[in-house]
Each structure stands twice: as C-alpha cells, then as structure tokens.
Motif scaffolding. Structure first.
Motif, PDB file in Angstrom:
ATOM      1  N   ASP A   2     -19.744  10.796  66.984  1.00 11.99           N
ATOM      2  CA  ASP A   2     -19.574  10.487  68.357  1.00 11.99           C
ATOM      3  C   ASP A   2     -19.471  11.992  69.126  1.00 11.99           C
ATOM      4  O   ASP A   2     -20.035  12.017  70.039  1.00 11.99           O
ATOM      5  CB  ASP A   2     -18.189   9.781  68.696  1.00 11.99           C
ATOM      6  CG  ASP A   2     -18.397   8.410  68.353  1.00 11.99           C
ATOM      7  OD1 ASP A   2     -19.519   7.883  67.859  1.00 11.99           O
ATOM      8  OD2 ASP A   2     -17.416   7.417  68.019  1.00 11.99           O
ATOM      9  N   GLN A   3     -19.073  12.927  68.608  1.00 13.11           N
ATOM     10  CA  GLN A   3     -18.955  14.185  69.110  1.00 13.11           C
ATOM     11  C   GLN A   3     -20.176  14.633  69.281  1.00 13.11           C
ATOM     12  O   GLN A   3     -20.524  15.305  70.436  1.00 13.11           O
ATOM     13  CB  GLN A   3     -17.900  15.006  68.549  1.00 13.11           C
ATOM     14  CG  GLN A   3     -17.638  16.466  69.189  1.00 13.11           C
ATOM     15  CD  GLN A   3     -16.570  17.148  68.486  1.00 13.11           C
ATOM     16  OE1 GLN A   3     -16.444  17.063  67.069  1.00 13.11           O
ATOM     17  NE2 GLN A   3     -15.932  17.886  69.066  1.00 13.11           N
ATOM     18  N   VAL A   4     -20.795  14.578  68.073  1.00 11.81           N
ATOM     19  CA  VAL A   4     -22.241  15.121  68.412  1.00 11.81           C
ATOM     20  C   VAL A   4     -23.182  14.343  69.421  1.00 11.81           C
ATOM     21  O   VAL A   4     -24.064  15.171  70.043  1.00 11.81           O
ATOM     22  CB  VAL A   4     -23.044  15.091  66.864  1.00 11.81           C
ATOM     23  CG1 VAL A   4     -24.557  15.165  67.024  1.00 11.81           C
ATOM     24  CG2 VAL A   4     -22.465  15.791  65.936  1.00 11.81           C
ATOM     25  N   ASN A   5     -23.111  13.304  69.454  1.00 14.19           N
ATOM     26  CA  ASN A   5     -23.857  12.285  70.339  1.00 14.19           C
ATOM     27  C   ASN A   5     -23.727  12.657  71.774  1.00 14.19           C
ATOM     28  O   ASN A   5     -24.398  12.760  72.779  1.00 14.19           O
ATOM     29  CB  ASN A   5     -23.560  10.606  70.074  1.00 14.19           C
ATOM     30  CG  ASN A   5     -24.327  10.334  69.035  1.00 14.19           C
ATOM     31  OD1 ASN A   5     -25.358  10.821  68.384  1.00 14.19           O
ATOM     32  ND2 ASN A   5     -23.613   9.165  68.423  1.00 14.19           N
ATOM     33  N   ILE A   6     -22.165  12.989  71.939  1.00 14.57           N
ATOM     34  CA  ILE A   6     -21.732  13.514  73.289  1.00 14.57           C
ATOM     35  C   ILE A   6     -22.274  14.849  73.832  1.00 14.57           C
ATOM     36  O   ILE A   6     -22.819  14.938  74.619  1.00 14.57           O
ATOM     37  CB  ILE A   6     -20.197  13.717  73.410  1.00 14.57           C
ATOM     38  CG1 ILE A   6     -19.531  12.152  73.466  1.00 14.57           C
ATOM     39  CG2 ILE A   6     -19.744  14.242  74.685  1.00 14.57           C
ATOM     40  CD1 ILE A   6     -18.057  11.957  73.358  1.00 14.57           C
ATOM     41  N   GLY A   7     -22.326  15.650  72.747  1.00 12.98           N
ATOM     42  CA  GLY A   7     -22.928  17.034  72.912  1.00 12.98           C
ATOM     43  C   GLY A   7     -24.430  17.066  73.215  1.00 12.98           C
ATOM     44  O   GLY A   7     -24.932  17.653  73.932  1.00 12.98           O
ATOM     45  N   LEU A   8     -25.014  16.202  72.293  1.00  6.30           N
ATOM     46  CA  LEU A   8     -26.454  15.941  72.492  1.00  6.30           C
ATOM     47  C   LEU A   8     -26.989  15.441  74.046  1.00  6.30           C
ATOM     48  O   LEU A   8     -27.748  16.000  74.531  1.00  6.30           O
ATOM     49  CB  LEU A   8     -27.059  15.109  71.710  1.00  6.30           C
ATOM     50  CG  LEU A   8     -27.275  15.502  70.226  1.00  6.30           C
ATOM     51  CD1 LEU A   8     -27.653  14.146  69.378  1.00  6.30           C
ATOM     52  CD2 LEU A   8     -28.084  16.832  69.993  1.00  6.30           C
ATOM     53  N   LYS A   9     -26.182  14.695  74.515  1.00  6.45           N
ATOM     54  CA  LYS A   9     -26.347  14.269  76.061  1.00  6.45           C
ATOM     55  C   LYS A   9     -26.069  15.523  76.902  1.00  6.45           C
ATOM     56  O   LYS A   9     -26.628  15.302  77.990  1.00  6.45           O
ATOM     57  CB  LYS A   9     -25.379  12.904  76.164  1.00  6.45           C
ATOM     58  CG  LYS A   9     -25.820  11.656  75.656  1.00  6.45           C
ATOM     59  CD  LYS A   9     -24.837  10.806  75.905  1.00  6.45           C
ATOM     60  CE  LYS A   9     -25.208   9.245  75.057  1.00  6.45           C
ATOM     61  NZ  LYS A   9     -24.256   8.169  75.355  1.00  6.45           N
ATOM     62  N   LEU A  10     -25.270  16.073  76.807  1.00 12.24           N
ATOM     63  CA  LEU A  10     -25.053  17.302  77.638  1.00 12.24           C
ATOM     64  C   LEU A  10     -25.942  18.577  77.334  1.00 12.24           C
ATOM     65  O   LEU A  10     -26.357  19.320  78.385  1.00 12.24           O
ATOM     66  CB  LEU A  10     -23.374  18.148  77.148  1.00 12.24           C
ATOM     67  CG  LEU A  10     -22.350  17.050  77.495  1.00 12.24           C
ATOM     68  CD1 LEU A  10     -21.264  17.563  77.089  1.00 12.24           C
ATOM     69  CD2 LEU A  10     -22.256  16.841  79.090  1.00 12.24           C
ATOM     70  N   LEU A  11     -26.329  18.651  75.975  1.00 10.88           N
ATOM     71  CA  LEU A  11     -27.373  19.808  76.028  1.00 10.88           C
ATOM     72  C   LEU A  11     -28.967  19.177  76.245  1.00 10.88           C
ATOM     73  O   LEU A  11     -29.612  19.982  76.600  1.00 10.88           O
ATOM     74  CB  LEU A  11     -27.388  20.012  74.420  1.00 10.88           C
ATOM     75  CG  LEU A  11     -26.269  20.973  73.839  1.00 10.88           C
ATOM     76  CD1 LEU A  11     -26.345  21.212  72.278  1.00 10.88           C
ATOM     77  CD2 LEU A  11     -26.239  22.209  74.718  1.00 10.88           C
ATOM     78  N   ARG A  12     -29.109  17.971  76.110  1.00 12.43           N
ATOM     79  CA  ARG A  12     -30.453  17.366  76.322  1.00 12.43           C
ATOM     80  C   ARG A  12     -30.367  16.067  77.390  1.00 12.43           C
ATOM     81  O   ARG A  12     -30.533  15.086  76.934  1.00 12.43           O
ATOM     82  CB  ARG A  12     -30.997  16.945  74.942  1.00 12.43           C
ATOM     83  CG  ARG A  12     -31.472  18.203  74.150  1.00 12.43           C
ATOM     84  CD  ARG A  12     -32.656  19.145  74.760  1.00 12.43           C
ATOM     85  NE  ARG A  12     -32.974  20.183  73.811  1.00 12.43           N
ATOM     86  CZ  ARG A  12     -32.368  21.353  73.677  1.00 12.43           C
ATOM     87  NH1 ARG A  12     -31.371  21.506  74.383  1.00 12.43           N
ATOM     88  NH2 ARG A  12     -32.797  22.019  72.873  1.00 12.43           N
ATOM     89  N   PRO A  13     -29.944  16.353  78.336  1.00 13.09           N
ATOM     90  CA  PRO A  13     -29.818  15.416  79.641  1.00 13.09           C
ATOM     91  C   PRO A  13     -31.337  14.985  79.918  1.00 13.09           C
ATOM     92  O   PRO A  13     -32.102  15.720  79.851  1.00 13.09           O
ATOM     93  CB  PRO A  13     -29.005  15.863  80.801  1.00 13.09           C
ATOM     94  CG  PRO A  13     -29.549  17.658  80.600  1.00 13.09           C
ATOM     95  CD  PRO A  13     -29.690  17.631  79.139  1.00 13.09           C
ATOM     96  N   PRO A  14     -31.437  13.682  80.603  1.00 13.07           N
ATOM     97  CA  PRO A  14     -32.614  13.224  80.922  1.00 13.07           C
ATOM     98  C   PRO A  14     -32.965  14.052  82.042  1.00 13.07           C
ATOM     99  O   PRO A  14     -32.229  14.365  82.948  1.00 13.07           O
ATOM    100  CB  PRO A  14     -32.202  11.649  81.433  1.00 13.07           C
ATOM    101  CG  PRO A  14     -31.142  11.308  80.816  1.00 13.07           C
ATOM    102  CD  PRO A  14     -30.301  12.568  80.533  1.00 13.07           C
TER     103      PRO A  14
END
Length: 209
Positions: A2-14
């Motif tokens: 879950d932490q990785v998914n949250i981080g991915l959304k922050l690093l690669r936002p739409p």
C-alpha cells in the motif's frame, strides 16, 4: 505494498490534459504570455508544452504552484511584462487604431532560431510580443479550442487557420492575427492574447495553404 502504491501516485501523478493545463493557468488569474516570462521561456514554447498530453510532470507542478492573482494584480503583471519586454517600434497604423495595418511593403519580423534546449532558455525579450506565434502557427495550422469562444465555437472544437494579417493591439503595437475557420465554415480573427486564452496548436498542419 500500500505504501508503494501511495508513493507511485505521488511520483507519477496523472498528466493534466491540454485543456486542464491552460484552464488552471487562467483560473489562477494568469495569461500564458505572462507565465512564459515568469518561467523564462518563449510563449510558443509554453503553448507547445500545454498542448503536449505527455509533458513532463515538472510542468504540471509549476502550473499548480503558480500564485493566484487578483484582477488588479493580473493587470499589473501584464503591464510589467510590456515594460520589461516592450514591443519593437513599428509604423503607426493609418486611420482607426482598430483597423489592420496596410503597409506598402511587407513587414519582416526577425525571430530567434527555433527552441532547441529548454534547459537553457534564450532571453524572452528577444521575441516581439505581438508576433509570438509567427513561425509556429501559420496557414493550415489546426488549433484545438480549450475554452468556449462565445457563440462561435465550443470547447473541444478544432479550428483551421485560413489567413494571416498584420493588425494592431490595444496599446497600438503591431501584432500578427489569424483568421480561424470552424468546421461549419464560420470565421473569426484571433489576436495573440485571444490565442493564449482560447486555443492550443495541435501540431498538425493541413496541406494546400
């Protein structure tokens, strides 16, 4: 995970769509030309960035970080841009100031070489303000409408540039204006300020113009 998914959304936002990109600039009270000066890039470069649906995240971050302007601040910013980068002196127009110029000989406007390296932007002041789309938008260029233009066309429509003329801005400076045709055959002249607010170049040019 879950932490990785949250981080991915922050690093690669739409990525913001072209319409969202320019709408956010307008909603914060800015004109495209003023933002270009603030970021030390050419207005046509910023227009290309706005039209690029796969632009780098840093551009979206920069738009989101723009301070919101009050109406008087917007006017002050534009006045400061014209002070810092005044239009080049040109022949005074004949007759009414709203009429296009009709010089006896063609007016040649020298522009800098095409943008090469956005990491080392060339000085904004080298570009005549009223001719910021020259050499970038021309006959046959397709323009995507990113905001309703009164009863002329709605957001999402595509316009075709069918003519170009030398006109006069509100401050008496020379500028290049573009006759845009809708899919229904209706036409409307747009000046650089209106281009900033209402359209983006799609990158496509139709042959035969």
């Amino acid at each position: 995970m879950d932490q990785v998914n949250i981080g991915l959304k922050l690093l690669r936002p739409p990525t913001l769509t072209p319409a969202e990109f320019k709408h956010l600039i307008r909603r914060k009270g800015w004109r495209m030309a003023d933002v270009a000066l603030r970021w030390n890039v050419r207005p046509e470069t910023l227009s290309r960035v706005a039209a690029d649906a796969s632009r780098e995240t840093r551009w979206d971050d920069a738009v989101r970080a723009l301070p919101s302007l009050l109406r008087r601040e917007r006017a002050a910013v534009t006045a400061a841009r014209l002070f810092l980068c005044p239009p080049r002196p040109r022949r005074s127009p004949p007759g009414h100031p709203d009429h296009p110029l009709t010089p006896s000989a063609p007016t040649v406007v020298a522009l800098p070489a095409p943008w090469q390296d956005e990491e080392e932007p060339e000085p904004y002041a080298s570009l005549p303000d009223g001719f910021r789309y020259q050499g970038y938008v021309g006959l046959g260029s397709e323009l995507a409408v990113i905001s309703d233009i009164g009863s002329f066309v709605q957001e999402g429509a595509v316009l075709l540039v069918v003519d170009v003329r030398l006109g006069v801005g509100s401050d008496g400076e020379a500028q290049e204006e573009y006759l845009c045709e809708s899919a229904h055959g209706h036409t409307l002249w747009l000046d650089p300020e209106q281009m900033d607010d209402w359209v983006v170049f799609t990158g496509k040019t139709r042959q035969g113009f």
